[in-house]
Write an enzyme that holds these catalytic residues in place. Structure first.
Site, PDB file in Angstrom:
ATOM      1  N   ASP A  12      81.656  19.586  27.340  1.00  0.00           N
ATOM      2  CA  ASP A  12      81.879  18.673  26.216  1.00  0.00           C
ATOM      3  C   ASP A  12      82.869  17.573  26.580  1.00  0.00           C
ATOM      4  OD1 ASP A  12      81.498  17.722  23.666  1.00  0.00           O
ATOM      5  OD2 ASP A  12      82.960  19.069  22.752  1.00  0.00           O
ATOM      6  N   GLY A  13      82.664  16.417  25.984  1.00  0.00           N
ATOM      7  CA  GLY A  13      83.626  15.324  26.147  1.00  0.00           C
ATOM      8  C   GLY A  13      83.077  14.104  26.872  1.00  0.00           C
ATOM      9  N   ASN A  14      81.777  14.100  27.131  1.00  0.00           N
ATOM     10  CA  ASN A  14      81.177  12.961  27.841  1.00  0.00           C
ATOM     11  C   ASN A  14      81.327  11.654  27.068  1.00  0.00           C
ATOM     12  OD1 ASN A  14      80.289  14.770  29.722  1.00  0.00           O
ATOM     13  ND2 ASN A  14      78.156  14.798  29.028  1.00  0.00           N
ATOM     14  N   GLY A  15      81.033  11.728  25.769  1.00  0.00           N
ATOM     15  CA  GLY A  15      81.063  10.526  24.929  1.00  0.00           C
ATOM     16  C   GLY A  15      82.469   9.944  24.870  1.00  0.00           C
ATOM     17  N   ARG A  25      78.288   5.654  25.543  1.00  0.00           N
ATOM     18  CA  ARG A  25      78.345   7.121  25.609  1.00  0.00           C
ATOM     19  C   ARG A  25      77.442   7.671  26.713  1.00  0.00           C
ATOM     20  NH1 ARG A  25      79.999  10.365  21.705  1.00  0.00           N
ATOM     21  NH2 ARG A  25      78.270  11.757  22.199  1.00  0.00           N
ATOM     22  N   HIS A  29      77.438  10.747  29.931  1.00  0.00           N
ATOM     23  CA  HIS A  29      76.484  11.814  30.293  1.00  0.00           C
ATOM     24  C   HIS A  29      76.109  11.717  31.774  1.00  0.00           C
ATOM     25  CE1 HIS A  29      76.356  12.892  26.169  1.00  0.00           C
ATOM     26  NE2 HIS A  29      75.653  11.848  25.766  1.00  0.00           N
ATOM     27  N   SER A  58      70.237  22.584  20.040  1.00  0.00           N
ATOM     28  CA  SER A  58      69.156  22.336  19.076  1.00  0.00           C
ATOM     29  C   SER A  58      69.676  21.492  17.909  1.00  0.00           C
ATOM     30  CB  SER A  58      68.543  23.657  18.602  1.00  0.00           C
ATOM     31  OG  SER A  58      69.550  24.611  18.335  1.00  0.00           O
ATOM     32  N   GLU A  59      71.000  21.313  17.827  1.00  0.00           N
ATOM     33  CA  GLU A  59      71.594  20.455  16.783  1.00  0.00           C
ATOM     34  C   GLU A  59      71.818  19.026  17.299  1.00  0.00           C
ATOM     35  OE1 GLU A  59      72.769  23.742  17.298  1.00  0.00           O
ATOM     36  OE2 GLU A  59      71.426  24.238  15.650  1.00  0.00           O
ATOM     37  N   TRP A  61      69.760  16.992  18.237  1.00  0.00           N
ATOM     38  CA  TRP A  61      68.698  16.090  17.785  1.00  0.00           C
ATOM     39  C   TRP A  61      69.219  15.144  16.704  1.00  0.00           C
ATOM     40  CZ3 TRP A  61      63.980  15.849  20.093  1.00  0.00           C
ATOM     41  CH2 TRP A  61      63.562  16.955  20.832  1.00  0.00           C
ATOM     42  N   ARG A  63      71.645  13.282  16.906  1.00  0.00           N
ATOM     43  CA  ARG A  63      72.224  12.080  17.509  1.00  0.00           C
ATOM     44  C   ARG A  63      71.219  10.931  17.508  1.00  0.00           C
ATOM     45  NH1 ARG A  63      76.310  14.006  22.266  1.00  0.00           N
ATOM     46  NH2 ARG A  63      77.273  15.642  21.040  1.00  0.00           N
ATOM     47  N   LEU A 123      72.852  32.162  43.432  1.00  0.00           N
ATOM     48  CA  LEU A 123      73.331  31.884  42.071  1.00  0.00           C
ATOM     49  C   LEU A 123      72.170  31.783  41.068  1.00  0.00           C
ATOM     50  CD1 LEU A 123      75.577  30.870  40.040  1.00  0.00           C
ATOM     51  CD2 LEU A 123      74.972  28.559  40.789  1.00  0.00           C
TER      52      LEU A 123
HETATM   53  C1  IPE Z   1      78.720  16.796  25.688  1.00  0.00           C
HETATM   54  O1  IPE Z   1      79.428  15.632  25.497  1.00  0.00           O
HETATM   55  C2  IPE Z   1      77.287  16.548  26.083  1.00  0.00           C
HETATM   56  C3  IPE Z   1      76.284  16.938  25.070  1.00  0.00           C
HETATM   57  C4  IPE Z   1      76.533  17.601  23.963  1.00  0.00           C
HETATM   58  C5  IPE Z   1      74.919  16.538  25.322  1.00  0.00           C
HETATM   59  P1  IPE Z   1      79.427  14.893  24.088  1.00  0.00           P
HETATM   60  O2  IPE Z   1      78.309  13.910  24.059  1.00  0.00           O
HETATM   61  O3  IPE Z   1      79.420  15.891  22.965  1.00  0.00           O
HETATM   62  O4  IPE Z   1      80.824  14.131  24.137  1.00  0.00           O
HETATM   63  P2  IPE Z   1      81.862  13.919  22.951  1.00  0.00           P
HETATM   64  O5  IPE Z   1      82.196  15.279  22.399  1.00  0.00           O
HETATM   65  O6  IPE Z   1      81.205  13.036  21.945  1.00  0.00           O
HETATM   66  O7  IPE Z   1      83.029  13.290  23.634  1.00  0.00           O
HETATM   67 MG    MG Z   2      80.889  16.828  21.855  1.00  0.00          MG
END
Ligand code: IPE
Ligand code: MG
Length: 236
Positions: A12-15, A25, A29, A58-59, A61, A63, A123
Site C-alpha cells: 500500500d502507498g503507491n498513490g 497515481r 503503481h 475486489s473493492e 473496482w 477506483r 518460492l
Molecule cells: C496500493 O497503493 C496499490 C493498490 C491497492 C492497487 P494505493 O493505490 O492504495 O496507494 P494509496 O494508498 O492511495 O497511497
Molecule cells: Mg491504499
C-alpha cells in the site's frame, strides 16, 4: 531470525508516493513493481516458502476506470517481462481471486503464468488479484452449498479443514506474518479466514520505497513475537 513459512504483503502507498512527487497515481503503481521484484528476491534469498501479495482487491473496482485499467495492464506487463526470470528462479506463481469479471486477455495471461510455472519447486508466489476475503468465503459457501444439494456432502462434513480447502488458497499453509506498508493499520479484507493467527506488522513506508531493510525489519518484529495459538506459554 525466524523465517515465516508464509508471508502475506499488502503493498500500500503507491498513490501517495506519486502524489507527493507531483506525479500521477499510476506512476506510483509502476514504481511499485520495482518493490515487488525486490520483495520476491528477498523471499527467495531468505528462503521463505510462500509469499502472497495483495495487488488488486475486489473493492478496488471503485477506483476511476483509468486507474483500474492501468493496474490490469500492469499485471499483463509484469507477467510478460518477468515470466522468464520467475521460471529461471524456480518460482511457482498462482493468482488468487475471482475470475468471472476479468476480461478474456487477462484470464489467458493468468492461465499462462500458472501453467508455465506449475512444476516449479522454489518460492510459491501467490498474487491476490481481484481478491477479497469475504468474496472468497462467500464463493466457498456457494460451492459447499451446491455439494450439499447434490448429495456429495453432509452437514457433518463441514469442518474448518473443508472450508480451508474450499478457498482460493486451497492447499496453501495459513500465513504466519502479514505485512502492510503505507501506514494504515487494518487488514482490508486480505486473507480474512487464513490470517486468524497471523502476526501483523505495519511498516511506515510507502510501497515504492520498500526494500530489503524494511523486509528485515518486518522479520525482526515477527521473530520477537510470541505465538501461542490460543494456548499458554510453556515453561520448561
Ligand atoms: C496500493 O497503493 C496499490 C493498490 C491497492 C492497487 P494505493 O493505490 O492504495 O496507494 P494509496 O494508498 O492511495 O497511497
Ligand atoms: Mg491504499
Amino acid at each position: 531470525m525466524t523465517i515465516p513459512t508464509h508471508i502475506g504483503v499488502t503493498m500500500d502507498g503507491n498513490g501517495r508516493w506519486a502524489l507527493a512527487r507531483g506525479k500521477q497515481r499510476t506512476e506510483g503503481h509502476l514504481e511499485g513493481i520495482k518493490s515487488l521484484r525486490k520483495l520476491v528476491d528477498c523471499a527467495i534469498r531468505y528462503k521463505v516458502p510462500y509469499l502472497t501479495v495483495f495487488s488488486f482487491s475486489s473493492e478496488n473496482w471503485r477506483r476511476p476506470k483509468s486507474e483500474v485499467e492501468f493496474i490490469f495492464k500492469l499485471l499483463k506487463k509484469f507477467v510478460n517481462s518477468d515470466l522468464d526470470k520467475l521460471i529461471e528462479n524456480n518460482v511457482r506463481v498462482r493468482i488468487l481471486g475471482g475470475r468471472d469479471d476479468l476480461e478474456p486477455a487477462l484470464k489467458t495471461i493468468i492461465a499462462k503464468v500458472e501453467e508455465k510455472t506449475r512444476s516449479n519447486t522454489g518460492l510459491n508466489l501467490n498474487v491476490a488479484f481481484n481478491y477479497g476475503g469475504r468474496l472468497e468465503i462467500a464463493t466457498a459457501m456457494k460451492n459447499i452449498g451446491q455439494d450439499l444439494l447434490d448429495g456429495k456432502l453432509k452437514i457433518c462434513d463441514i469442518t474448518e479443514d473443508l472450508v480451508s480447502s474450499s478457498l482460493f488458497t486451497a492447499g496453501l499453509p495459513d500465513p504466519d506474518l502479514l505485512i502492510r506498508t503505507g501506514g494504515e493499520q487494518r487488514t482490508s479484507n486480505f486473507l480474512v479466514w487464513q490470517a486468524a493467527y497471523a502476526e501483523l506488522v505495519f511498516l511506515d513506508v510507502l510501497w515504492p520505497q520498500f526494500d530489503e531493510n524494511w523486509f528485515v525489519e518486518a522479520l525482526e518484529k515477527f521473530s520477537s513475537r510470541q505465538r501461542r495459538f490460543g494456548g499458554i506459554e510453556t515453561v520448561t
